[in-house]
Design an enzyme around this catalytic site. Structure first.
Site, PDB file in Angstrom:
ATOM      1  N   ASP A  13      13.613 -40.830 -19.276  1.00 42.49           N
ATOM      2  CA  ASP A  13      13.052 -39.633 -19.016  1.00 42.49           C
ATOM      3  C   ASP A  13      12.108 -39.184 -20.277  1.00 42.49           C
ATOM      4  O   ASP A  13      11.744 -37.884 -20.454  1.00 42.49           O
ATOM      5  CB  ASP A  13      14.123 -38.673 -19.256  1.00 42.49           C
ATOM      6  N   GLY A  40      14.247 -42.049 -12.372  1.00 46.39           N
ATOM      7  CA  GLY A  40      13.488 -40.434 -11.780  1.00 46.39           C
ATOM      8  C   GLY A  40      12.301 -40.445 -12.390  1.00 46.39           C
ATOM      9  O   GLY A  40      12.247 -40.415 -13.562  1.00 46.39           O
ATOM     10  N   HIS A  41      11.263 -40.116 -11.469  1.00 43.89           N
ATOM     11  CA  HIS A  41      10.004 -39.428 -12.047  1.00 43.89           C
ATOM     12  C   HIS A  41       9.702 -38.490 -11.624  1.00 43.89           C
ATOM     13  O   HIS A  41       9.874 -38.245 -10.277  1.00 43.89           O
ATOM     14  CB  HIS A  41       9.018 -40.701 -11.880  1.00 43.89           C
ATOM     15  N   LYS A 147      24.760 -59.673  -7.646  1.00 43.32           N
ATOM     16  CA  LYS A 147      23.550 -60.512  -7.682  1.00 43.32           C
ATOM     17  C   LYS A 147      23.774 -61.584  -8.638  1.00 43.32           C
ATOM     18  O   LYS A 147      23.705 -62.678  -8.398  1.00 43.32           O
ATOM     19  CB  LYS A 147      22.338 -59.571  -8.104  1.00 43.32           C
ATOM     20  N   VAL A 333      16.534 -35.997 -13.471  1.00 48.64           N
ATOM     21  CA  VAL A 333      15.945 -36.087 -12.041  1.00 48.64           C
ATOM     22  C   VAL A 333      16.951 -36.578 -11.089  1.00 48.64           C
ATOM     23  O   VAL A 333      17.016 -36.036  -9.758  1.00 48.64           O
ATOM     24  CB  VAL A 333      14.488 -36.681 -12.210  1.00 48.64           C
ATOM     25  N   ARG A 339      20.499 -33.228 -20.226  1.00 52.66           N
ATOM     26  CA  ARG A 339      20.316 -34.397 -21.246  1.00 52.66           C
ATOM     27  C   ARG A 339      20.515 -33.709 -22.495  1.00 52.66           C
ATOM     28  O   ARG A 339      20.255 -32.766 -23.076  1.00 52.66           O
ATOM     29  CB  ARG A 339      18.558 -34.904 -20.990  1.00 52.66           C
ATOM     30  N   LEU A 366       4.599 -32.664 -26.139  1.00 50.48           N
ATOM     31  CA  LEU A 366       4.406 -32.139 -27.308  1.00 50.48           C
ATOM     32  C   LEU A 366       4.527 -30.420 -27.366  1.00 50.48           C
ATOM     33  O   LEU A 366       5.121 -29.892 -28.336  1.00 50.48           O
ATOM     34  CB  LEU A 366       2.862 -32.536 -27.919  1.00 50.48           C
TER      35      LEU A 366
END
EC number: 6.3.4.4
Length: 458
Positions: A13, A40-41, A147, A333, A339, A366
């Site tokens: 994130d 998630g973007h 897998k 997302v 969070r 920022l």
């Protein structure tokens, strides 16, 4: 042929998608190396918000003609098509002509999601829930487990065969019922999922490609056969962009195990998940490994978080944490969960840099710190009277950590809209320069807002 890697340096994130979006405008290939739709973007372009999960973010740029989901990924097929449709509904053109999936990538079934939830629910009863990982319940862990246990289904099986993948899915379902019981899998119908996947097989064939020759040709390795790539010519690729998912502290080997994801999210995962991409390609002029660092720290789910700001520390710190969460809009997302928030942890970032070998940093968000009267940065750890010079693997020791902080005065003025480093407030510049100095890596980009335009290039 330059190659740029964009990797998360904390717990995810960090805002990787925005930088990928900016860099993808000059790339012809964007690749995902690992993970699934647990990633998630979020990208904001012309006031339109796009959410990406399994799809590479390069799809937002029409000039990016190859977007590859690599061998190291696991793909939930209904979510893949749902995400493509959502992008088309927001006006993106030609997305189905520019997406490819490695024939060696694994299929993440609905069954895996059901099992993921069952495992998390079961862990609630163990030690008061301390064993809960806090997964997205998307089935990523169970899929990777199958897998590794050689029980999984790859895309070549799904699109080329009929009986093998169906038998494997039925066997998986039978084994999971023995493990968790009928009640845990209540509502899941294996025959219904098989029927649904049969309906996808024909359309999927156009997206499935042999990855290794495609990538080897793209980076200019000689003696490699040309790969069919959905009409796209990899030989014309001016540069390649690798989009990391999750982040280094969630890496299965190098993260805060067991509170991690189930794939290699760092530098190593790039070369296993994107075979054909030679490590030597990173020595090409213009190549870089970019570590994306949020100007503070966040984490979703369970697990250690040394600089977390909550009421257990003090009411004042809890207020700082709540402000970071609210101002930064810190919601996952993928899951929508809040969070956890804390101060920037440079011990963690330096560890991440040592593993991933960053050559540049992108400092993001920022602007979220604009109204803070003071800002702290973790510069060291102490445990049992001993100063640690590394991020510890021992989670028990991490619970006893005392954090050494450096405190900065806040700049208490808006940084959004600043177009150059020099236009930032003096205290903000000092904050950035301190991070550069301590980590030993230049901060090339500084994010000061959610839009594509809110990025300072130094």
């Amino acid at each position: 042929m330059p190659v740029t890697l964009v990797l998360g340096s904390q717990w995810g994130d960090e805002g990787k998608g925005k930088l990928v979006d900016i860099l993808a405008s000059s790339a012809s290939m964007v690749c995902r190396a690992a993970g699934g739709n647990n990633a998630g973007h979020t990208i904001v372009v012309n006031d339109v918000t796009y959410d990406f999960h399994i799809l590479p973010s390069g799809l937002i740029n029409p000039s990016c003609n190859i977007n590859l989901i690599g061998t190291g990924c696991v793909v939930h097929i209904p979510s893949f098509f749902k995400e493509l449709k959502a992008l088309e509904e927001k006006g993106l053109q030609g997305v189905r002509d520019r997406i490819l999936i490695s024939d060696r990538a694994h299929v993440c079934f609905d069954l895996h999601g059901v099992v993921d939830g069952a495992a998390e629910d079961k862990s609630k009863s163990i030690e008061g829930g301390k064993g809960m990982i806090g997964t997205t319940r998307k089935g990523i862990g169970p899929c990777y487990s199958d897998k590794v246990a050689r029980r999984g289904v790859t895309f070549w099986m799904l699109v080329n065969e009929e009986q093998r993948w169906e038998k494997r899915l039925r066997d998986l379902e039978a084994n999971y019922r023995k493990l968790y019981g009928d009640a845990a899998l209540q509502g899941y119908d294996v025959e219904e999922e098989i029927k649904k996947l049969r309906g996808f097989r024909g359309e999927l064939q156009q997206y499935v490609v042999s990855q290794t020759p495609l990538l080897a040709q793209a980076v200019g390795r000689k003696g490699v056969a040309t790969a069919s790539s959905n009409g796209a010519d990899a030989a014309q690729t001016p540069n390649i962009l690798i989009e990391g998912a999750n982040a280094l502290l969630l890496d299965i080997d190098h993260g805060t195990y067991p509170f991690v994801t189930s794939s290699n999210t760092g530098l190593g995962g790039v070369f296993t998940g994107l075979a054909g991409l030679s490590p030597q390609s990173l020595s090409a002029p213009g190549s870089n490994i970019v570590g994306v660092v949020k100007a503070y720290t966040t984490r979703v789910g369970s697990g250690p978080f040394p600089t977390e700001l909550d009421a257990k520390i003090s009411p004042v710190d809890a207020d700082y944490g709540e402000r970071l969460q609210r101002v930064g809009r810190e919601f996952g997302v993928t899951t929508g969960r809040k969070r956890r928030c804390g101060w920037l942890d440079l011990v963690l970032v330096k560890y991440s840099a040592a593993v991933n070998c960053y050559t540049q940093l992108n400092l993001t968000k920022l602007d979220v710190l604009d109204d803070f009267d003071e800002i702290r940065v973790a510069t060291g750890y102490e445990v049992d009277g001993r100063v640690l010079d590394d991020f510890p693997a021992d989670l028990d020791a991490m619970e006893r950590l005392k954090i050494v902080y450096k405190t900065f005065p806040g700049w208490q003025t808006s940084t959004t809209g600043c177009k150059s480093f020099e236009s930032l407030p003096k205290q903000a510049r000092e904050y950035v320069e301190y991070i550069e100095q301590e980590v030993g890596i230049p901060v090339k980009w500084i994010g000061t807002g959610p839009r594509r335009e809110d990025m300072i290039l130094r």
